[in-house]
Design an enzyme around this catalytic site. Structure first.
Site, short mmCIF file in Angstrom:
data_model
loop_
_atom_site.label_atom_id
_atom_site.label_comp_id
_atom_site.label_asym_id
_atom_site.label_seq_id
_atom_site.Cartn_x
_atom_site.Cartn_y
_atom_site.Cartn_z
N SER A 143 -1.34 12.07 -8.81
CA SER A 143 -1.81 10.71 -8.55
C SER A 143 -1.67 10.39 -7.06
O SER A 143 -1.23 11.23 -6.27
CB SER A 143 -1.00 9.70 -9.37
OG SER A 143 0.30 9.62 -8.83
N LYS A 144 -2.02 9.17 -6.72
CA LYS A 144 -2.00 8.75 -5.32
C LYS A 144 -0.64 8.96 -4.66
O LYS A 144 -0.56 9.25 -3.48
CB LYS A 144 -2.36 7.25 -5.23
CG LYS A 144 -3.84 7.00 -5.28
CD LYS A 144 -4.18 5.74 -4.46
CE LYS A 144 -5.66 5.64 -4.19
NZ LYS A 144 -6.47 5.66 -5.42
N ARG A 145 0.42 8.81 -5.45
CA ARG A 145 1.74 8.93 -4.81
C ARG A 145 2.02 10.35 -4.34
O ARG A 145 2.98 10.60 -3.63
CB ARG A 145 2.84 8.38 -5.73
CG ARG A 145 3.23 9.25 -6.86
CD ARG A 145 4.06 8.51 -7.88
NE ARG A 145 3.99 9.22 -9.13
CZ ARG A 145 4.77 10.24 -9.47
NH1 ARG A 145 5.71 10.64 -8.66
NH2 ARG A 145 4.62 10.83 -10.63
N HIS A 146 1.18 11.30 -4.72
CA HIS A 146 1.36 12.66 -4.23
C HIS A 146 0.55 12.92 -2.96
O HIS A 146 0.34 14.06 -2.58
CB HIS A 146 1.00 13.67 -5.33
CG HIS A 146 1.83 13.52 -6.55
ND1 HIS A 146 1.36 12.95 -7.71
CD2 HIS A 146 3.14 13.80 -6.78
CE1 HIS A 146 2.33 12.92 -8.61
NE2 HIS A 146 3.42 13.43 -8.07
N GLY A 147 0.08 11.85 -2.34
CA GLY A 147 -0.66 12.01 -1.08
C GLY A 147 -2.16 12.12 -1.35
O GLY A 147 -2.63 11.81 -2.44
#
Ligand code: GLU
Length: 494
Positions: free
Chosen positions: A256-260
């Site tokens: 997801s977005k939190r993985h960059g």
């Protein structure tokens, strides 16, 4: 319906967001399969979710695919024999096929309102059951139907799903996957608005577009038994199925977005080269069966097979992606590297790079490329070859400039360079080494301040290589500029 023997595959994104690595990898596997089998690669836009549809997403998806070099043979922009290639323009076709099922008694109108269905689902959940449609409208009598119609209620259309038995998905990657019909319910194929659901439109299109192999993300595996029921009901021949493994984050959670960054466009603006991203994506789930890691698009086409795609999830590793990128920065022909770097030069305010001539730009790129991980870095590391107005790195200034005698030393260097008969890398180095010896100083005492004077930086390619490339005139000017700057700064308290 008879399929031709030729391979036809499709990538069928829903334009509700930009193209992410998962979608790009699915598109790539379809592309590689088509090209390796001399088949066709079709692009179809599944744009019937009118609320979530975004025009920008469409542009983004097409641009990202093009940038990656995944050219399609048929699609919304270029047409083809089985168009149109966007579902919003095929509504009549779905309606016609749905009518066929209705008339054959294989589908039925359902008048249940969303509220009734939601309450029913909630009740089942409370009772610990898996929520599913009860089939209430399946057995409505013609009179009951007429009654609903007379009230002006627009029905959805549901497929009659057998209550018993099982459906076997023969998957080219996973083998046989068996689904129990009891886990399915009579699902909606046409919404009351006259718009098809994904599972219906997808089957009608795949059949009408003569798709031979449906290669898509594992997330869709649970849709496949439903689609098989639609194929059967419509009397279409089944394509082959292949569900490609998930891409997980390094901690094996959902990516997801939190993985960059995971969007193709983001990678493009970060300075990744498409060849590197393509190579990296190919290895997310596909294995060449050897240690080789670097594959051109042509190599991939020659080597790719669905049998070599794993059923296990692939783990996304951004470090590895950037490792591929630095490899490609070094592998690509300078011509191609230059072409890829031009927009980044522009962005860095160096729009006049072309005026330096290709030979010079190529030499600069060849000199700096082994140190760069991205095109952004490549351009940044090249910038002082194209501009004189750079600032000096403050830490470098404290370490190498603001010491007694540095301005004089730089001027001595300047004098030595001015007197050289020619200005090749070897001559410059020999002259500088001699000066170092003559002065009885350490090499770094001259080399570090000179590098800072010529480039504004403390690190970079070999100094003598830089000097030869800059040429005598610019070296002399920059040494003088630095010496004068140091003298002025020396008057200030440090
Ligand atoms: N529109 C679907 C998606 O974007 C396509 C799935 C399929 O390939 O059947 O996930």
């Amino acid at each position: 319906m008879q399929f031709s023997l030729s391979v036809r595959v499709r990538f069928a994104p829903s334009p509700t967001g930009s193209l992410h690595i998962g979608g790009a990898r699915t598109a790539l596997f379809n592309f590689l399969f088509a090209r390796s089998r001399g088949g066709q690669f079709v692009l179809r836009l599944e744009d019937t979710d009118f609320e979530r549809h975004q025009v920008e997403a469409e542009t983004n998806i097409l641009n990202s695919l093009r940038w990656l070099g995944l050219e399609w043979d048929e699609g919304p922009d270029c047409g083809g024999p089985y168009g149109p290639y966007r579902q919003s323009q095929r509504l009549e076709l779905y309606q016609r096929e749905a009518k066929r099922l209705l008339e054959a008694g294989l589908a039925y109108p359902c008048y249940c309102t969303p509220e009734v269905l939601a309450a029913e689902r909630e009740k089942m959940r409370r009772e610990g059951k898996v929520p599913r449609y009860t089939g209430r409208c399946r057995e409505l009598s013609p009179q009951e139907r007429a009654e609903w119609e007379s009230r002006g209620v627009k029905p959805a259309l549901r497929l009659k799903v057998p209550a018993e038995g099982s459906i076997v998905v023969r998957d080219l990657i996973r083998g046989e996957v068996v689904f129990d019909c009891a886990t399915l319910d009579d699902f909606v194929i046409m919404k009351s608005s006259g718009v098809p659901t994904y599972n219906f439109a997808c089957v009608v299109d795949d059949a009408q577009m003569r798709i031979s192999h449906v290669i898509r993300a594992e997330e869709h595996l649970s849709n496949t038994p439903k689609q098989i029921l639609v194929y059967r009901a419509l009397g279409y021949e089944l394509p082959a199925f292949a569900h490609v493994p998930m891409i997980l984050a390094p901690d094996r959670s959902k990516l997801s977005k939190r993985h960059g960054a995971t969007g193709v466009e983001e990678f493009r603006t970060q300075g990744l080269v498409p060849e590197a991203l393509l190579n990296y994506l190919a290895l997310l789930g596909w294995s060449p069966g050897s240690e080789q890691e670097i594959f051109s698009k042509e190599d991939l086409i020659a080597r790719f097979s669905l049998e070599a795609v794993s059923k296990h999830a692939a783990v996304y590793d951004v470090q590895k992606l950037f490792w591929f990128n630095s490899q490609y920065l070094n592998l690509l022909p300078l011509e191609r590297l230059y072409e890829l770097a031009i927009p980044f030069f522009r962005q860095a305010g160096l729009d006049q790079v072309e005026k330096w001539g290709r030979d010079y730009v190529f030499q600069v790129l060849a000199t700096v490329r082994s140190r760069a991980r991205t095109l952004v870095e490549l351009v940044d590391m090249s910038s002082y070859f194209f501009r004189d107005d750079f600032a000096y790195d403050p830490q470098g200034v404290a370490k190498f400039f603001l010491r007694p005698g540095v301005a004089e030393l730089l001027r001595e260097g300047k004098a030595v360079l001015a007197s050289l008969p020619s200005f090749g890398e070897a001559e410059v180095e020999a002259a500088y080494r001699e000066l170092i010896k003559r002065k009885g100083i350490k090499g770094g005492d001259l080399i570090h301040p000179t590098r800072l004077a010529l480039t504004g930086r403390t690190v970079g390619p070999g100094l003598f290589e830089i000097m030869a490339l800059l040429g005598r005139e610019r070296c002399l000017e920059r040494l003088e500029r630095a010496a004068a700057w140091i003298e002025r700064s020396g008057e200030l308290p440090v």
